[in-house]
Scaffold this motif. Structure first.
Motif, PDB file in Angstrom:
ATOM      1  N   SER A   1      10.342 -17.816 -38.958  1.00  0.00           N
ATOM      2  CA  SER A   1       9.180 -17.017 -39.352  1.00  0.00           C
ATOM      3  C   SER A   1       9.492 -15.551 -39.632  1.00  0.00           C
ATOM      4  CB  SER A   1       8.112 -17.079 -38.243  1.00  0.00           C
ATOM      5  OG  SER A   1       8.607 -16.481 -37.055  1.00  0.00           O
ATOM      6  N   ALA A   2      10.647 -15.055 -39.168  1.00  0.00           N
ATOM      7  CA  ALA A   2      10.863 -13.607 -39.236  1.00  0.00           C
ATOM      8  C   ALA A   2      12.327 -13.286 -39.496  1.00  0.00           C
ATOM      9  CB  ALA A   2      10.401 -12.946 -37.933  1.00  0.00           C
ATOM     10  N   VAL A   3      12.526 -12.050 -39.957  1.00  0.00           N
ATOM     11  CA  VAL A   3      13.848 -11.461 -40.133  1.00  0.00           C
ATOM     12  C   VAL A   3      13.831 -10.144 -39.367  1.00  0.00           C
ATOM     13  CG1 VAL A   3      15.529 -10.559 -41.770  1.00  0.00           C
ATOM     14  CG2 VAL A   3      14.142 -12.528 -42.388  1.00  0.00           C
ATOM     15  N   ALA A   4      14.940  -9.842 -38.668  1.00  0.00           N
ATOM     16  CA  ALA A   4      14.971  -8.635 -37.839  1.00  0.00           C
ATOM     17  C   ALA A   4      16.277  -7.886 -38.044  1.00  0.00           C
ATOM     18  CB  ALA A   4      14.792  -8.998 -36.363  1.00  0.00           C
ATOM     19  N   VAL A   5      16.169  -6.543 -37.942  1.00  0.00           N
ATOM     20  CA  VAL A   5      17.331  -5.655 -37.982  1.00  0.00           C
ATOM     21  C   VAL A   5      17.242  -4.761 -36.751  1.00  0.00           C
ATOM     22  CG1 VAL A   5      18.601  -3.917 -39.273  1.00  0.00           C
ATOM     23  CG2 VAL A   5      17.316  -5.682 -40.500  1.00  0.00           C
ATOM     24  N   ALA A   6      18.319  -4.723 -35.964  1.00  0.00           N
ATOM     25  CA  ALA A   6      18.361  -3.876 -34.774  1.00  0.00           C
ATOM     26  C   ALA A   6      19.503  -2.880 -34.916  1.00  0.00           C
ATOM     27  CB  ALA A   6      18.539  -4.718 -33.519  1.00  0.00           C
TER      28      ALA A   6
ATOM     29  N   HIS B   1       3.996  -3.757 -43.838  1.00  0.00           N
ATOM     30  CA  HIS B   1       4.567  -5.079 -44.142  1.00  0.00           C
ATOM     31  C   HIS B   1       4.077  -6.149 -43.164  1.00  0.00           C
ATOM     32  CE1 HIS B   1       7.403  -2.650 -46.514  1.00  0.00           C
ATOM     33  NE2 HIS B   1       7.727  -3.770 -47.135  1.00  0.00           N
ATOM     34  N   GLY B   2       3.251  -5.796 -42.196  1.00  0.00           N
ATOM     35  CA  GLY B   2       2.843  -6.750 -41.172  1.00  0.00           C
ATOM     36  C   GLY B   2       3.931  -6.984 -40.151  1.00  0.00           C
ATOM     37  N   GLY B   3       4.863  -6.020 -40.023  1.00  0.00           N
ATOM     38  CA  GLY B   3       5.988  -6.156 -39.114  1.00  0.00           C
ATOM     39  C   GLY B   3       5.843  -5.308 -37.872  1.00  0.00           C
ATOM     40  N   LEU B   4       6.925  -5.266 -37.091  1.00  0.00           N
ATOM     41  CA  LEU B   4       6.940  -4.530 -35.827  1.00  0.00           C
ATOM     42  C   LEU B   4       8.174  -3.638 -35.776  1.00  0.00           C
ATOM     43  CD1 LEU B   4       6.158  -7.523 -33.424  1.00  0.00           C
ATOM     44  CD2 LEU B   4       4.521  -5.820 -34.243  1.00  0.00           C
TER      45      LEU B   4
ATOM     46  N   THR C   1      18.008   1.297 -28.668  1.00  0.00           N
ATOM     47  CA  THR C   1      17.959   0.223 -29.663  1.00  0.00           C
ATOM     48  C   THR C   1      16.608   0.286 -30.359  1.00  0.00           C
ATOM     49  OG1 THR C   1      19.416  -1.231 -28.408  1.00  0.00           O
ATOM     50  CG2 THR C   1      18.029  -2.250 -30.083  1.00  0.00           C
ATOM     51  N   PHE C   2      16.652   0.382 -31.684  1.00  0.00           N
ATOM     52  CA  PHE C   2      15.439   0.287 -32.498  1.00  0.00           C
ATOM     53  C   PHE C   2      15.507  -1.038 -33.248  1.00  0.00           C
ATOM     54  CE2 PHE C   2      15.571   4.761 -31.661  1.00  0.00           C
ATOM     55  CZ  PHE C   2      14.246   5.169 -31.645  1.00  0.00           C
ATOM     56  N   ARG C   3      14.433  -1.822 -33.152  1.00  0.00           N
ATOM     57  CA  ARG C   3      14.419  -3.145 -33.775  1.00  0.00           C
ATOM     58  C   ARG C   3      13.258  -3.249 -34.762  1.00  0.00           C
ATOM     59  NH1 ARG C   3      13.101  -8.127 -30.015  1.00  0.00           N
ATOM     60  NH2 ARG C   3      11.057  -7.114 -30.138  1.00  0.00           N
ATOM     61  N   LEU C   4      13.584  -3.605 -35.994  1.00  0.00           N
ATOM     62  CA  LEU C   4      12.585  -3.830 -37.044  1.00  0.00           C
ATOM     63  C   LEU C   4      12.473  -5.336 -37.273  1.00  0.00           C
ATOM     64  CD1 LEU C   4      10.724  -2.930 -39.405  1.00  0.00           C
ATOM     65  CD2 LEU C   4      12.786  -2.862 -40.835  1.00  0.00           C
ATOM     66  N   THR C   5      11.272  -5.872 -37.082  1.00  0.00           N
ATOM     67  CA  THR C   5      11.016  -7.301 -37.285  1.00  0.00           C
ATOM     68  C   THR C   5       9.980  -7.465 -38.389  1.00  0.00           C
ATOM     69  OG1 THR C   5      11.413  -7.674 -34.924  1.00  0.00           O
ATOM     70  CG2 THR C   5      10.406  -9.470 -36.162  1.00  0.00           C
ATOM     71  N   LEU C   6      10.312  -8.275 -39.399  1.00  0.00           N
ATOM     72  CA  LEU C   6       9.448  -8.458 -40.563  1.00  0.00           C
ATOM     73  C   LEU C   6       9.181  -9.944 -40.775  1.00  0.00           C
ATOM     74  CD1 LEU C   6      11.347  -6.037 -42.961  1.00  0.00           C
ATOM     75  CD2 LEU C   6       9.189  -5.547 -41.787  1.00  0.00           C
ATOM     76  N   PRO C   7       7.973 -10.303 -41.237  1.00  0.00           N
ATOM     77  CA  PRO C   7       7.723 -11.704 -41.577  1.00  0.00           C
ATOM     78  C   PRO C   7       8.524 -12.099 -42.821  1.00  0.00           C
ATOM     79  CG  PRO C   7       5.822 -10.343 -42.152  1.00  0.00           C
ATOM     80  CD  PRO C   7       6.775  -9.456 -41.405  1.00  0.00           C
ATOM     81  N   ARG C   8       8.975 -13.341 -42.861  1.00  0.00           N
ATOM     82  CA  ARG C   8       9.793 -13.788 -43.983  1.00  0.00           C
ATOM     83  C   ARG C   8       8.981 -13.850 -45.273  1.00  0.00           C
ATOM     84  NH1 ARG C   8      14.532 -16.194 -43.001  1.00  0.00           N
ATOM     85  NH2 ARG C   8      14.287 -17.505 -44.839  1.00  0.00           N
ATOM     86  N   ARG C   9       7.693 -14.140 -45.156  1.00  0.00           N
ATOM     87  CA  ARG C   9       6.833 -14.247 -46.334  1.00  0.00           C
ATOM     88  C   ARG C   9       5.755 -13.173 -46.266  1.00  0.00           C
ATOM     89  NH1 ARG C   9      10.555 -16.557 -47.371  1.00  0.00           N
ATOM     90  NH2 ARG C   9      10.911 -18.758 -47.893  1.00  0.00           N
ATOM     91  N   ALA C  10       5.379 -12.667 -47.419  1.00  0.00           N
ATOM     92  CA  ALA C  10       4.324 -11.649 -47.475  1.00  0.00           C
ATOM     93  C   ALA C  10       3.025 -12.217 -46.908  1.00  0.00           C
ATOM     94  CB  ALA C  10       4.116 -11.198 -48.923  1.00  0.00           C
TER      95      ALA C  10
ATOM     96  N   GLY D   1       2.699 -13.276 -43.912  1.00  0.00           N
ATOM     97  CA  GLY D   1       3.004 -14.236 -42.859  1.00  0.00           C
ATOM     98  C   GLY D   1       2.876 -13.633 -41.468  1.00  0.00           C
ATOM     99  N   THR D   2       3.079 -14.481 -40.480  1.00  0.00           N
ATOM    100  CA  THR D   2       3.010 -14.041 -39.085  1.00  0.00           C
ATOM    101  C   THR D   2       4.389 -14.161 -38.438  1.00  0.00           C
ATOM    102  OG1 THR D   2       2.391 -16.271 -38.371  1.00  0.00           O
ATOM    103  CG2 THR D   2       0.601 -14.722 -38.856  1.00  0.00           C
ATOM    104  N   ILE D   3       4.556 -13.434 -37.352  1.00  0.00           N
ATOM    105  CA  ILE D   3       5.826 -13.423 -36.620  1.00  0.00           C
ATOM    106  C   ILE D   3       5.628 -14.178 -35.319  1.00  0.00           C
ATOM    107  CG2 ILE D   3       7.568 -11.975 -35.512  1.00  0.00           C
ATOM    108  CD1 ILE D   3       6.782  -9.752 -37.473  1.00  0.00           C
ATOM    109  N   ASP D   4       6.315 -15.305 -35.171  1.00  0.00           N
ATOM    110  CA  ASP D   4       6.226 -16.053 -33.919  1.00  0.00           C
ATOM    111  C   ASP D   4       7.083 -15.413 -32.836  1.00  0.00           C
ATOM    112  OD1 ASP D   4       4.588 -17.870 -35.205  1.00  0.00           O
ATOM    113  OD2 ASP D   4       6.255 -19.161 -35.796  1.00  0.00           O
ATOM    114  N   GLU D   5       8.310 -15.052 -33.181  1.00  0.00           N
ATOM    115  CA  GLU D   5       9.230 -14.464 -32.220  1.00  0.00           C
ATOM    116  C   GLU D   5      10.321 -13.735 -32.981  1.00  0.00           C
ATOM    117  OE1 GLU D   5      12.062 -15.859 -28.460  1.00  0.00           O
ATOM    118  OE2 GLU D   5      11.170 -17.329 -29.822  1.00  0.00           O
ATOM    119  N   SER D   6      10.717 -12.569 -32.464  1.00  0.00           N
ATOM    120  CA  SER D   6      11.780 -11.826 -33.128  1.00  0.00           C
ATOM    121  C   SER D   6      13.122 -12.519 -32.885  1.00  0.00           C
ATOM    122  CB  SER D   6      11.839 -10.386 -32.599  1.00  0.00           C
ATOM    123  OG  SER D   6      12.869  -9.668 -33.246  1.00  0.00           O
ATOM    124  N   PRO D   7      13.932 -12.671 -33.937  1.00  0.00           N
ATOM    125  CA  PRO D   7      15.221 -13.361 -33.766  1.00  0.00           C
ATOM    126  C   PRO D   7      16.287 -12.510 -33.092  1.00  0.00           C
ATOM    127  CG  PRO D   7      14.943 -12.689 -36.040  1.00  0.00           C
ATOM    128  CD  PRO D   7      13.645 -12.358 -35.351  1.00  0.00           C
TER     129      PRO D   7
END
Length: 552
Positions: A432-437, A485-488, A500-509, A511-517
């Motif tokens: 559900s999501a893509v994340a960059v930390a 973007h509906g992210g965190l 640590t700074f973590r950016l979590t984004l939904p894979r689809r515009a 969309g919702t984020i179930d859990e950060s990877p």
């Protein structure tokens, strides 16, 4: 299968009832009131039925014992006054006595006249039985009667024959026949009339109790409707106010406490509406001021920039003091331009006039581009930047320009506060999501500083010298970009262990984020290894050689 289906249906029904009970205040009040009323009515009815039953039984026992006592006295008197001496006369006398007993004990349904131990066998009268009394007399009752310690004994029994199951009483006593000896006489009395009376009373109490419970339920429902309806209206009005319909009010009816509540609520709503209107007006004025000032400053700033560039380009022709002044002018003009750009961006967010252009973007490539942008600064600070991508699909529908700006801000802060320690950039994804930390091992922040790190113009350590020329709006804009973007955008930090700074984004515009990877809280020490199958790009500072980008 059918039993399983029935079980599921029962669970579904039970779940529906439980949810309705939890959500409906009206249902809870009615259910609790009716339940407590039912318990009270049941207890009262049971007590009344028990008391009335005991009263009817005691009265009937007294009646039958008195009848049996009179019949025993009559029989004893008749035998005592008789002069019969032969068997025939005694048999006739016995029949006469039993007839007299039946006339006296009119409510009896059976009689048993039986010889007692100690009777002379040669002159014994035959046993006599009427009805089914001989079938219900127990040995314990016979033993008591034979003892002769009391004039009579009685015992509750169950009627035999056609009346089987109905209650009865058998009364026993001793009768002495002159010249023959003692005889036992038992009278059986049917209590079916008492049972019928008790059943009638119990049925009447049950019907009355049911009607009373229904009446209580109806009264409770009416009272609850009277109270709950205004509460329901208040709740609906509150929901509309929270949704932005500030003109909504509760109708005021009457002069009771509910009307006072409605008036107070409406007064509160009026006050909130006025304050929100004032704040909205001030916000619009502020936004307009920032936007106008930013736009108005662009023209003189452009002129200053052109003049400063001329001086900066010719700084070699000036003396040392003037050359340094030209360099400072050039640096501050660039910072001023960045500040104006950030102010304009913030004003767009405040005015909700931000457009987003989303398309499939590979976040690994975006992270590589952002790392390249801060590579020079990292070399100057002595930090090593490592990109870790454990594999998987990293494409997400995002605005590449805004997400790239977030990554550059996070990397610049990591380099600025990393104290020359290694920096890791982790990119991972799930369904559900893509994340960059971005993880640094620098000075870190306290818990209080972490709470304010996204505030505008806020700095964790104002005395610390900055080398990136930041405006204090970078993280605030990054948070707005992530939210758009509906992210965190999350942060973890500990003093002297880094951040640590973590950016979590939904894979689809949309969309919702179930859990950060990517986990937010890493180990305190830098990562030594790379997961199997991971992609790792490392940027190492080499002061004495041209910059190289090495991939392993």
């Amino acid at each position: 299968m059918r039993l399983a289906g029935i079980g599921r249906s029962s669970r579904d029904i039970a779940g529906t009832v439980v949810r309705s009970f939890r959500r409906s205040l009206e249902l809870r009040i009615i259910a609790i009131t009716v339940g407590l009323s039912a318990l009270a009515v049941l207890g009262t009815s049971a007590y009344m039925a028990h008391t009335i039953g005991d009263g009817l039984f005691d009265a009937r026992v007294q009646q039958v014992t008195e009848e049996a006592g009179r019949a025993t006295t009559t029989a004893q008197d008749t035998f005592a006054s008789s002069t019969a001496v032969d068997d025939a006369a005694l048999s006739g006398l016995q029949q006469s006595v039993l007839a007299d007993v039946g006339d006296i004990a009119t409510s009896s349904s059976g009689l048993w006249f039986v010889r007692a131990p100690g009777t002379r066998a040669n002159f014994a009268l035959p046993d006599a039985s009427r009805g089914s009394a001989d079938q219900v007399v127990t040995e314990s009752l016979q033993t008591q009667v034979e003892s002769g310690e009391a004039p009579q004994y009685w015992q509750s029994v169950s009627m035999p024959g056609e009346s089987a199951g109905t209650p009865g009483i058998v009364v026993g006593s001793l009768v002495t026949v002159p010249g023959v000896g003692p005889y036992e006489m038992y009278l059986l009395f049917d209590l079916s009339d008492v049972q019928q009376s008790l059943s009638f009373v119990t049925g009447t109490l049950a019907i009355g109790g049911i009607l009373l419970i229904l009446l209580i339920a109806a009264v409770t429902w009416a009272a609850v409707q009277f109270v709950i309806s205004p509460i329901r209206v208040a709740a609906e009005t509150s929901r509309k106010l929270a949704a932005g319909h500030l003109e909504e009010r509760i109708p005021v009816r009457g002069d009771d406490v509910l009307a006072t509540l409605a008036q107070s609520f409406n007064g509160m709503a009026d006050s909130i509406e006025r304050q929100i209107s004032q704040l909205a007006g001030l916000s619009r004025v502020q936004q307009r001021f920032v936007s106008d000032v930013s736009h108005e400053l662009r023209t003189p700033l452009t002129t200053i920039r052109l003049a400063g560039d001329v001086l900066y380009d010719r700084r070699d022709q000036f003396d040392a003091t003037t050359a340094r002044t030209a360099e400072l002018l050039h640096t501050q003009v660039e910072r001023f331009e960045s500040l104006l750009a950030d102010l304009l961006e913030i004003s767009r967010y405040d005015a909700q006039a931000v457009d987003i252009d989303q398309e499939p973007v590979n976040l690994v490539r975006l992270a590589e581009s952002a790392i390249s942008g801060v590579e020079t600064l990292a070399e100057r600070k002595g930090s090593t930047i490592t990109l870790i991508a454990p594999g998987g699909h990293f494409d997400a529908e995002v605005d590449a320009r805004r997400i790239g700006r977030i990554l550059r801000n996070l990397l610049s802060n990591a380099v600025e506060h990393g104290d020359g320690q290694p920096i890791e950039v982790v990119v991972d994804s799930n369904r559900s999501a893509v994340a960059v930390a971005v993880r640094d091992h620098g000075i870190g922040m306290s818990a209080a500083d972490t709470e304010r790190v996204f505030d505008r113009f806020w700095r964790a350590d104002p005395s610390r010298q900055r080398t990136t020329g930041g405006t204090g709006l970078g993280l605030a804009i990054s948070l707005e970009d992530a939210t758009l973007h509906g992210g965190l955008l999350d942060v973890w930090s500990r003093e002297h262990e880094g951040s640590t700074f973590r950016l979590t984004l939904p894979r689809r515009a949309g969309g919702t984020i179930d859990e950060s990877p990517v986990p937010l809280e890493p180990d305190a020490s830098p990562a030594d290894g790379v997961p199997d199958g991971a992609t790792r790009a490392q940027f190492v500072p080499e002061p004495s050689a041209p910059r190289k980008r090495r991939r392993s």
